[in-house]
Design a protein around this motif. Structure first.
Motif, mmCIF file in Angstrom:
data_model
loop_
_atom_site.group_PDB
_atom_site.id
_atom_site.type_symbol
_atom_site.label_atom_id
_atom_site.label_comp_id
_atom_site.label_asym_id
_atom_site.label_seq_id
_atom_site.Cartn_x
_atom_site.Cartn_y
_atom_site.Cartn_z
ATOM 1 N N SER A 89 0.823 -1.267 0.039
ATOM 2 C CA SER A 89 -0.019 -0.020 -0.043
ATOM 3 C C SER A 89 0.874 1.076 0.022
ATOM 4 O O SER A 89 0.428 2.161 -0.288
ATOM 5 C CB SER A 89 -1.036 -0.158 1.244
ATOM 6 O OG SER A 89 -0.283 -0.096 2.412
ATOM 7 N N THR A 90 2.132 1.228 0.358
ATOM 8 C CA THR A 90 2.897 2.378 0.701
ATOM 9 C C THR A 90 3.983 2.253 -0.659
ATOM 10 O O THR A 90 5.045 3.173 -0.677
ATOM 11 C CB THR A 90 3.843 2.678 1.762
ATOM 12 O OG1 THR A 90 4.155 1.306 2.172
ATOM 13 C CG2 THR A 90 2.601 2.573 3.204
ATOM 14 N N GLY A 91 3.702 1.275 -1.644
ATOM 15 C CA GLY A 91 4.819 1.334 -2.647
ATOM 16 C C GLY A 91 4.657 -0.471 -3.212
ATOM 17 O O GLY A 91 3.687 -0.943 -3.166
ATOM 18 N N VAL A 92 6.016 -0.740 -3.582
ATOM 19 C CA VAL A 92 5.950 -2.084 -4.106
ATOM 20 C C VAL A 92 5.994 -3.150 -2.779
ATOM 21 O O VAL A 92 6.488 -2.989 -2.073
ATOM 22 C CB VAL A 92 7.303 -2.417 -4.750
ATOM 23 C CG1 VAL A 92 7.430 -3.838 -5.253
ATOM 24 C CG2 VAL A 92 7.431 -1.541 -5.962
ATOM 25 N N PRO A 93 5.097 -4.408 -3.016
ATOM 26 C CA PRO A 93 5.118 -5.364 -1.988
ATOM 27 C C PRO A 93 6.512 -5.839 -1.413
ATOM 28 O O PRO A 93 7.474 -5.971 -2.343
ATOM 29 C CB PRO A 93 4.229 -6.370 -2.818
ATOM 30 C CG PRO A 93 3.399 -5.763 -3.451
ATOM 31 C CD PRO A 93 4.389 -4.619 -4.144
ATOM 32 N N LYS A 94 6.702 -6.018 -0.254
ATOM 33 C CA LYS A 94 7.836 -6.460 0.110
ATOM 34 C C LYS A 94 7.929 -7.856 0.972
ATOM 35 O O LYS A 94 6.719 -8.026 1.577
ATOM 36 C CB LYS A 94 8.745 -5.547 1.188
ATOM 37 C CG LYS A 94 8.924 -4.187 0.627
ATOM 38 C CD LYS A 94 9.691 -3.220 1.723
ATOM 39 C CE LYS A 94 9.787 -1.929 1.044
ATOM 40 N NZ LYS A 94 8.702 -1.343 0.504
ATOM 41 N N GLY A 95 8.861 -8.844 0.493
ATOM 42 C CA GLY A 95 8.708 -10.243 0.916
ATOM 43 C C GLY A 95 9.245 -10.239 2.460
ATOM 44 O O GLY A 95 10.456 -9.673 2.657
ATOM 45 N N VAL A 96 8.574 -10.846 3.264
ATOM 46 C CA VAL A 96 8.793 -10.626 4.729
ATOM 47 C C VAL A 96 9.211 -12.274 5.040
ATOM 48 O O VAL A 96 8.526 -13.145 4.707
ATOM 49 C CB VAL A 96 7.922 -10.467 5.558
ATOM 50 C CG1 VAL A 96 8.229 -10.479 7.291
ATOM 51 C CG2 VAL A 96 7.257 -8.951 5.463
#
Length: 252
Positions: free
Chosen positions: A150-157
């Motif tokens: 929602s604040t940019g590109v999805p990040k993998g956790v």
């Protein structure tokens, strides 16, 4: 007393050995016992271990027996996985696949977005009957869950096996989960809240009840009553809606 730390796969296999005929998952008009679920996972794991010693697997399936078996299969095969939300917009599905870059995607052909054509696909309907009889050494990693973006590109956790083990053991102890419990599985598999449902139920010997029909998601209180659930897990807004519709009663 703190529950002894155990790897989630070991907890699941312990339940398979102790209560093989107990229902592990009840999905609509389908059900599967712990022994049957372990057998299905071993068949999927056999295919995965042919791909890599530590397979990097994307599970692109809706909430279903096959999806949960695939999760267990990844652990059996010594790999790690990334679950996706098959109902998400196609653009997001394509983006997550390309960001994760899996060795293989477990899915059904009808669910696959365009990006899947770049990667090997294991059709869950064609896994064969050969089983992995001895599980591989565990990977340091358990799974990767992508943020909403929602604040940019999805990040993998990245979640390690050790972190998952601590979380699962803590949850089972704190919630006093027992084999007779009937546990809901409301969130989609790409949402981190689903982890508590899946491992909490299958590592404690309880029965998991995935909610994958839209009318059940919209009126979960009826699902709870119909299946006599003992454990419910969802974001608060779901229950708030039930209270607003007069479908649940508040108690002190």
């Amino acid at each position: 007393m703190t529950m002894e730390l155990a790897v989630p796969l070991e907890l699941f296999l312990k339940n398979v050995a102790e209560r093989p005929g107990h229902i592990a998952i009840k999905q609509c008009d389908r059900e599967i016992t712990y022994k049957e679920l372990a057998d299905l996972a071993a068949r999927i794991a056999y295919r995965l271990q042919q791909i890599s010693l530590c397979p990097k697997v994307m599970i692109h399936l809706p909430q279903s027996i096959e999806a949960y078996a695939s999760i267990i299969a990844c652990l059996l095969a010594g790999g790690f996985y990334c679950p996706t939300n098959t109902s998400a917009p196609t653009e997001r599905q394509n983006l997550i696949i390309d960001l994760f870059k899996p060795d293989v995607i477990i899915s059904k052909i009808k669910f696959l977005p365009d990006a899947a054509s770049k990667y090997d696909v294991l059709d869950i309907a064609q896994i064969g009957n050969r089983k992995l009889h001895k599980h591989r050494p565990a990977s340091d990693l358990a799974y990767v869950m992508f943020t909403s973006g929602s604040t940019g590109v999805p990040k993998g956790v990245i979640i390690s096996q050790k972190s998952l083990a601590h979380y699962v053991c803590w949850a089972i102890e704190q919630m006093s989960v027992k084999p007779f419990d009937r546990w809901s599985q409301h969130p989609n598999l790409g949402f981190d809240l689903s982890v508590l449902d899946i491992y909490g139920a299958l590592c404690s010997g309880a029965t998991l009840y995935p909610i994958n029909r839209m009318h059940d998601k919209l009126q979960p209180s009826k699902f709870i009553k119909r299946h006599q659930l003992t454990i419910w897990n969802s974001v608060p807004s779901v229950l708030t809606k039930c209270f607003a519709q007069g479908l649940l009663m508040r108690t002190n």
